[in-house]
Design an enzyme around this catalytic site. Structure first.
Site, PDB file in Angstrom:
ATOM      1  N   HIS A 115     -10.901 -13.564 -26.606  1.00 18.05           N
ATOM      2  CA  HIS A 115      -9.605 -13.137 -27.025  1.00 18.05           C
ATOM      3  C   HIS A 115      -8.908 -12.386 -26.041  1.00 18.05           C
ATOM      4  O   HIS A 115      -7.512 -12.006 -26.388  1.00 18.05           O
ATOM      5  CB  HIS A 115     -10.093 -12.220 -28.178  1.00 18.05           C
ATOM      6  CG  HIS A 115      -8.908 -12.166 -29.298  1.00 18.05           C
ATOM      7  ND1 HIS A 115      -8.422 -10.956 -29.769  1.00 18.05           N
ATOM      8  CD2 HIS A 115      -8.418 -12.894 -29.891  1.00 18.05           C
ATOM      9  CE1 HIS A 115      -7.497 -11.084 -30.710  1.00 18.05           C
ATOM     10  NE2 HIS A 115      -7.664 -12.426 -30.841  1.00 18.05           N
ATOM     11  N   LYS A 120      -6.210 -11.619 -23.137  1.00 17.85           N
ATOM     12  CA  LYS A 120      -5.042 -12.251 -22.951  1.00 17.85           C
ATOM     13  C   LYS A 120      -4.269 -11.375 -21.638  1.00 17.85           C
ATOM     14  O   LYS A 120      -3.902 -10.318 -21.506  1.00 17.85           O
ATOM     15  CB  LYS A 120      -3.821 -12.055 -24.259  1.00 17.85           C
ATOM     16  CG  LYS A 120      -4.301 -12.916 -25.200  1.00 17.85           C
ATOM     17  CD  LYS A 120      -3.697 -12.483 -26.498  1.00 17.85           C
ATOM     18  CE  LYS A 120      -4.224 -13.577 -27.695  1.00 17.85           C
ATOM     19  NZ  LYS A 120      -5.563 -13.290 -28.053  1.00 17.85           N
ATOM     20  N   HIS A 152       1.684  -9.380 -34.090  1.00 13.76           N
ATOM     21  CA  HIS A 152       0.392 -10.002 -33.519  1.00 13.76           C
ATOM     22  C   HIS A 152      -0.114  -9.146 -32.523  1.00 13.76           C
ATOM     23  O   HIS A 152      -1.402  -9.053 -31.915  1.00 13.76           O
ATOM     24  CB  HIS A 152       0.611 -11.407 -33.162  1.00 13.76           C
ATOM     25  CG  HIS A 152      -0.613 -12.129 -32.579  1.00 13.76           C
ATOM     26  ND1 HIS A 152      -1.159 -12.190 -31.280  1.00 13.76           N
ATOM     27  CD2 HIS A 152      -1.756 -12.453 -33.434  1.00 13.76           C
ATOM     28  CE1 HIS A 152      -2.201 -12.947 -31.450  1.00 13.76           C
ATOM     29  NE2 HIS A 152      -2.621 -13.221 -32.640  1.00 13.76           N
TER      30      HIS A 152
END
Length: 639
Positions: free
Chosen positions: A259, A261, A490
């Site tokens: 996950h 980034k 998000h």
């Protein structure tokens, strides 16, 4: 199958009935949906979650309300009944209908209109085979003057180096301090030699097009967590690009995801690290609220420098190397060596990562929420009467929390977030106020994207019904301060604030949602921490910024003297005194209108957050919403 419970009646497909631990992870799915009206598959052509696949389908095949009397310009609020006593949940008006009438409503109230979208509408998928891409790419082909503004923004007086992504459809002044991925990859930031992209959901073709033409054939390493079919599809996407290579992150514990980034950008002029919250797909950089930490340009060290050279006061360099080493991948060894060769001493943030594994002894404090606990104990100042300082957590998905708060949220997780200084304080269960910010159904319905925005909020009904107690902590999404109330978040952020919400003890932006898989959970009577997923974020602590703030405080004082009306005001007093007391200050007013952005922390949403009202429901992706249309006049039926 038809289900019934505290949230009403709904239909879910059997594919959604997954194991509890995986019910809200962004589970990769590469299967496509046939769309005969368009003559193409309507599923996204890259690995993504079931929730995002449902959103993609609804964009391709919108469901319109047949009752034309309902205005889509100002969609009416969803009719709701009072919350069930003791459950803290609300029932939609559909629960007032007999079952046979509800079935009739489900069949007649909506109709599927495949590709019934005006040709000029950005969501038209029949005319263009790529989701929203033409519009998005045209929108962010920046002019030279805009590029210069971006360069001035990044090299200017922003000591935090924390930015939001640009959002299409909001007032342009709210994008004046924001970045698009094309800005980050711009030649203005450096002459690219090679790059590495760490992410969860990746559209390779779209990613390549975000690089300037002159950099599109430079070596690009993609670090991912895909397996089997989804891995094969990812690799297939890259076949046209000889410069792309892959690193598969090992996920040995069930239901874990990659996950993280992050971007690593190697230039002729130096090295840059970017830690952010966006997937590498068009939708995530278009109309969502996302966060970015952009490092300074790190210069190369002189030859013969010692192994410890180029370290920051936050140990960012060694922590980044340790994080990359945890992948145990030869493909990342080159990047570890490159980081070792650069000077990262100007970094002012702490790195906070999660890597899959079961950790004991001192290793427990390397990752997850125990890493945060260690950093706060070592570098945050003790807070007087700290039990009254609330915690705020803001996220886009929620995992299984257990039967009540004592199982994880209000025990081990809370204990980590309230750590401050060397003092050891144990609070009774949830003594410290906890404000959890997660979008309501109306937040999603009234968003720029409409209901499909909920595809990036993969909280499932299966998990939600097992933790009704959690609802009492929920607060609405509102971001008038940044013009992003209608840009669904998000981004994931966590912070500790004073009771008046004017002071910040610490702030974290991260990829980690509210889940044990992301943050870790103690096992074996607390002797072992188990983490399922890779996550990465940066922690802002006032103590690390004191040195770089001294000239800014001087400028603030000079500005106040030139504007005598500001002398003695709370804003100036806070700018001059805040860091000396061990906290950041929350600015007042909307960000583009403020002159104090260099000395106030840019919290991206409104404070204090507003608690859910009696009629508010948390967004749950895998149940239908057919009572009221969204901003595009559509309904939501995920299956």
């Amino acid at each position: 199958m038809l289900q019934e419970g505290a949230h009403g009646k709904w239909t879910i497909s059997s594919s959604d009935e997954s194991a509890e631990e995986n019910s809200d992870s962004e589970k990769p799915c590469t299967s496509s949906l046939s769309d005969p009206a368009c003559g193409r598959t309507s599923g996204p052509q890259y690995p993504c979650s079931e929730a995002r696949k449902a959103a993609h389908k609804r964009r391709a095949s919108p469901l319109k309300l047949t009752d034309k009397s309902l205005s889509t310009d100002a969609p009416p609020a969803v009719k709701q009944r009072p919350s069930q006593e003791g459950s803290g949940w609300c029932l939609s008006s559909s629960d007032e209908e007999p079952e046979d009438q509800q079935k009739h409503i489900h069949k007649e109230a909506v109709k599927e209109e495949k590709c019934d979208v005006p040709e000029e509408h950005p969501l038209n998928l029949c005319k263009d085979d790529k989701l929203l891409e033409n519009l998005k790419e045209e929108e962010y082909n920046v002019t030279p003057s805009e590029a210069q503004d971006t360069w001035d923004l990044v090299t200017g007086g922003n000591p935090f180096r924390f930015f939001l992504t640009k959002v299409s459809g909001i007032e342009q002044n709210y994008n004046s301090g924001a970045l698009h991925i094309k800005d980050i990859l711009s030649p203005l930031f450096g002459t690219l030699i090679s790059s590495a992209q760490f992410n969860y959901c990746i559209d390779v073709g779209w990613l390549v097009r975000q690089y300037p033409q002159e950099f599109r054939k430079k070596p690009l390493l993609i670090v991912h967590g895909e397996k089997r079919e989804s891995k094969a599809e990812l690799i297939a996407q890259a076949r046209p690009y000889e410069n792309i290579s892959f690193c598969q992150a090992k996920l040995d514990i069930a239901f874990g995801t990659h996950h993280t980034k992050m971007m690593l950008l190697l230039y002729e002029e130096g090295l840059r690290v970017v830690i952010h919250t966006s997937n590498l797909i068009a939708e995530d950089w278009y109309q969502k609220t996302q966060g970015i930490w952009l490092s300074p340009l790190y210069p190369r060290l002189s030859k013969g420098a010692s192994g410890s050279a180029g370290e920051s006061v936050t140990n960012f360099k060694s922590d980044l190397i340790s994080y990359l080493a945890a992948y145990n991948s030869p493909a990342l060894k080159e990047w570890i060596d490159l980081i070792q060769e650069h000077d990262l001493s100007e970094t002012r943030v702490y790195l906070l990562g999660s890597t899959p594994g079961r950790y004991q002894g001192s290793d427990k404090e390397k990752w997850g929420h125990l890493r945060l606990r260690k950093l706060l104990k070592e570098h945050a100042l003790s807070i007087p009467a700290q039990e009254s300082w609330p915690l705020v957590g803001q996220f886009s998905s929620i995992g299984s929390m257990g039967a009540d708060g004592s199982k994880w949220l209000c025990s081990e997780f809370q204990e980590s977030l309230v750590a401050a200084g060397s003092s050891v304080t144990t609070f009774r269960k949830c003594d410290v106020p906890i404000h959890l910010v997660y979008p309501t159904v109306n937040n999603v319905r009234q968003s720029l994207e409409g209901y499909p925005a909920g595809g990036s909020l993969p909280y499932s009904i299966q998990t939600a019904q097992k933790q009704l107690w959690l609802h009492s902590y929920f607060h609405k999404w509102s971001a008038e301060v940044t013009g992003r109330t209608h840009a669904i978040p998000h981004i994931k952020t966590y912070m500790r604030l004073s009771p008046d919400f004017q002071k910040i003890a610490w702030f974290l932006v991260t990829s980690a949602n509210l889940s044990k898989a992301a943050w870790g959970a103690l096992e074996k009577n607390g002797s072992q921490l188990m983490i399922r997923s890779y996550e990465l974020g940066v922690l802002f602590l006032p103590s690390a910024f004191e040195r770089c703030f001294s000239p800014l405080i001087f400028v603030a004082l000079l500005w106040a003297c030139c504007n005598r009306s500001m002398l003695g005001t709370p804003e100036v007093d806070a700018a001059l005194q805040g860091l000396d007391k061990g906290y950041f200050h929350v600015g007042r007013g909307k960000l583009p209108e403020r002159k104090d952005s260099a000395t106030y922390f840019p919290v991206p949403y409104d404070l204090p957050p507003e608690q859910y009202g009696s009629k508010d429901q948390p967004w749950i992706w895998n149940i239908p919403y057919t009572d009221a249309p969204d901003t595009h006049g559509n309904m939501w039926v995920p299956s």
